[in-house]
Design an enzyme around this catalytic site. Structure first.
Site, PDB file in Angstrom:
ATOM      1  N   GLU A  39       9.446   4.050  -6.369  1.00 13.76           N
ATOM      2  CA  GLU A  39       8.109   4.008  -5.791  1.00 13.76           C
ATOM      3  C   GLU A  39       7.082   4.673  -6.696  1.00 13.76           C
ATOM      4  O   GLU A  39       5.949   4.211  -6.800  1.00 13.76           O
ATOM      5  CB  GLU A  39       8.093   4.661  -4.405  1.00 13.76           C
ATOM      6  CG  GLU A  39       8.865   3.880  -3.332  1.00 13.76           C
ATOM      7  CD  GLU A  39       8.332   2.482  -3.120  1.00 13.76           C
ATOM      8  OE1 GLU A  39       7.196   2.196  -3.514  1.00 13.76           O
ATOM      9  OE2 GLU A  39       9.075   1.660  -2.550  1.00 13.76           O
ATOM     10  N   TYR A 121       0.844   6.253   0.550  1.00 13.43           N
ATOM     11  CA  TYR A 121       1.699   5.084   0.396  1.00 13.43           C
ATOM     12  C   TYR A 121       3.159   5.472   0.136  1.00 13.43           C
ATOM     13  O   TYR A 121       4.079   5.005   0.830  1.00 13.43           O
ATOM     14  CB  TYR A 121       1.206   4.175  -0.761  1.00 13.43           C
ATOM     15  CG  TYR A 121       2.302   3.234  -1.154  1.00 13.43           C
ATOM     16  CD1 TYR A 121       2.597   2.142  -0.360  1.00 13.43           C
ATOM     17  CD2 TYR A 121       3.122   3.489  -2.261  1.00 13.43           C
ATOM     18  CE1 TYR A 121       3.651   1.307  -0.655  1.00 13.43           C
ATOM     19  CE2 TYR A 121       4.182   2.672  -2.554  1.00 13.43           C
ATOM     20  CZ  TYR A 121       4.447   1.574  -1.752  1.00 13.43           C
ATOM     21  OH  TYR A 121       5.503   0.778  -2.035  1.00 13.43           O
ATOM     22  N   ASP A 139       0.142  -0.567   0.679  1.00 10.90           N
ATOM     23  CA  ASP A 139      -0.223  -0.721  -0.724  1.00 10.90           C
ATOM     24  C   ASP A 139      -1.219  -1.878  -0.829  1.00 10.90           C
ATOM     25  O   ASP A 139      -1.717  -2.372   0.180  1.00 10.90           O
ATOM     26  CB  ASP A 139       1.024  -0.985  -1.560  1.00 10.90           C
ATOM     27  CG  ASP A 139       1.586  -2.363  -1.276  1.00 10.90           C
ATOM     28  OD1 ASP A 139       1.329  -2.882  -0.181  1.00 10.90           O
ATOM     29  OD2 ASP A 139       2.259  -2.923  -2.151  1.00 10.90           O
ATOM     30  N   CYS A 191       1.413 -14.461  -0.110  1.00  7.66           N
ATOM     31  CA  CYS A 191       0.025 -14.079   0.181  1.00  7.66           C
ATOM     32  C   CYS A 191      -0.565 -13.395  -1.048  1.00  7.66           C
ATOM     33  O   CYS A 191      -0.995 -12.251  -1.014  1.00  7.66           O
ATOM     34  CB  CYS A 191      -0.022 -13.154   1.403  1.00  7.66           C
ATOM     35  SG  CYS A 191      -1.678 -12.920   2.085  1.00  7.66           S
ATOM     36  N   CYS A 198      -0.393 -20.514   1.879  1.00 11.51           N
ATOM     37  CA  CYS A 198      -0.418 -20.345   3.339  1.00 11.51           C
ATOM     38  C   CYS A 198       0.572 -21.271   4.034  1.00 11.51           C
ATOM     39  O   CYS A 198       1.075 -20.966   5.115  1.00 11.51           O
ATOM     40  CB  CYS A 198      -1.835 -20.583   3.871  1.00 11.51           C
ATOM     41  SG  CYS A 198      -3.024 -19.352   3.282  1.00 11.51           S
ATOM     42  N   CYS A 201       3.743 -19.485   4.468  1.00  9.39           N
ATOM     43  CA  CYS A 201       3.650 -18.131   5.013  1.00  9.39           C
ATOM     44  C   CYS A 201       4.052 -18.077   6.482  1.00  9.39           C
ATOM     45  O   CYS A 201       3.511 -18.815   7.315  1.00  9.39           O
ATOM     46  CB  CYS A 201       2.216 -17.608   4.851  1.00  9.39           C
ATOM     47  SG  CYS A 201       2.032 -15.914   5.461  1.00  9.39           S
ATOM     48  N   CYS A 207      -3.021 -15.956  11.205  1.00 13.00           N
ATOM     49  CA  CYS A 207      -3.921 -15.493  10.142  1.00 13.00           C
ATOM     50  C   CYS A 207      -5.314 -16.105  10.277  1.00 13.00           C
ATOM     51  O   CYS A 207      -5.498 -17.315  10.127  1.00 13.00           O
ATOM     52  CB  CYS A 207      -3.325 -15.825   8.777  1.00 13.00           C
ATOM     53  SG  CYS A 207      -4.305 -15.199   7.417  1.00 13.00           S
TER      54      CYS A 207
END
Length: 347
Positions: A39, A121, A139, A191, A198, A201, A207
């Site tokens: 991370e 985060y 993030d 995305c 889309c 997705c 959305c």
DNA sequence: AAGACGGGGAG
DNA sequence: CTCCCAGTCTT
């Protein structure tokens, strides 16, 4: 009745999850050290860029105690080329803090948040992925997804708090770590910032941005600032074995604690920077062209000078001959490496 | 709240 | 060229 959003996302992820080196097998809890290390390396850095660094870090320092026992110089050297070198200093400081605690990481988001280099985060990501805490990890990917789901008119980062709250409300209690990684994978592969897919997705039914027909318009962003240009010069001698003189930058600030080629301070006017001749003018020559490095807030144009091996005077002072062989590759930013390669070609 | 902080890649 | 990326720290 539609399954909840998180459930649909996880179903998608179970099929489409990316296979990344720092991830444990499905259903297996990863080591906190590996999650934290990955991370930190991934902060503002793409997964593809991190992968080889992560492999080297883990091979060299398999456990947090080993990393804590390393010198800061070693850690900075291993970080060379990744950027944001404050991460290297914080990584080292954090490893030493964990080692002082007996090698165990705090197991809560709040406890993690207090560690050096661990912000909102990273604390959420480690808490969720390594410890299964019901924490959110917001993030850039997650912020983009959330902004698009709501077609949020508020530009980032003003929307930070609202997005963090909205994300936290979606985290499922049974798979918080998978949920965090699923959002990031969705953001990275579907995305995307540009050309979002889309049609592929799992969240597009929910959305608002998809329905506007312009999902790319979200998140809204503020206008970019103008970026000044700074000029600099660097000059150096290569020894016959390829070693060269380097110096340590100040411990904090730009490229803090990394090595650099000697040169005058960077200037905002060309007169005092790029055109400044190095010492021993007669023995140095300016290499053709300039090496340019674009930083976040300014562009550096670096004029590179070199002295041929034969022209480097043995009486020029010990400074040119104490260049340590181990300086090569240690902490140099990309522009310095380019300059050295450039100079070697010209010799 | 706003800046500083790197480097690489995509378009 | 501009913009973005598994952000954090300082002021």
């Amino acid at each position: 009745m539609k399954p909840p959003l998180a459930h649909r996302l996880l179903a998608w992820w179970d099929v489409h999850r990316r296979d990344l080196p720092w991830r444990a097998a499905a259903g297996v809890a990863p080591e906190p050290y590996r999650v934290w290390l990955s991370e930190v390396l991934l902060q503002q850095t793409t997964a593809a860029a991190v992968a080889p660094y992560y492999a080297r870090f883990l091979a060299r320092w398999p456990r947090v105690e080993a990393l804590a026992a390393a010198s800061l110089d070693e850690v900075i050297e291993a970080f060379a080329g990744l950027g944001y070198y404050a991460r290297a200093r914080n990584l080292h400081a954090c490893a030493q803090e964990i080692a002082r605690r007996g090698g165990r990481f705090p197991e809560t988001e709040a406890g993690l948040r207090a560690l050096p280099g661990v912000g909102a985060y990273t604390a959420g990501a480690v808490a969720a992925i390594a410890f299964g805490e019901k924490a959110a990890a917001v993030d850039g990917n997650v912020a983009r997804i959330m902004a698009r789901l709501a077609a949020l008119p508020t530009p980032w980062p003003q929307a930070r708090a609202a997005i963090a709250a909205a994300t936290a409300a979606l985290v499922p209690a049974d798979r918080p770590g998978d949920f965090a990684q699923a959002l990031m994978d969705l953001g990275a592969t579907v995305c995307r910032p540009r050309n979002p897919d889309c049609a592929a997705c799992p969240l597009s039914p929910d959305c608002a941005a998809t329905r506007t027909g312009e999902p790319e318009a979200y998140p809204r962003r503020a206008a970019a600032r103008a970026r000044p240009i700074r000029f600099g010069a660097a000059y150096f001698a290569l020894r016959r074995d390829g070693a060269f003189l380097a110096r340590r930058r100040p411990p904090k600030g730009l490229l803090g604690a990394t090595l650099e080629l000697p040169g005058p301070p960077w200037r905002t006017d060309e007169e005092g920077g790029a055109s400044a001749a190095p010492p021993f003018t007669a023995r140095w020559r300016r290499l053709p062209g300039e090496v340019e490095q674009v930083f976040t807030h300014f562009a550096l144009r670096l004029t590179v000078y070199a002295a041929t091996i034969a022209a480097v005077p043995r009486d020029a002072g010990d400074v040119f001959w104490v260049a340590a062989a181990d300086a090569a590759g240690a902490g140099f930013s990309s522009v310095m490496l380019k300059a050295i390669a450039h100079a070697r070609d010209g010799l």
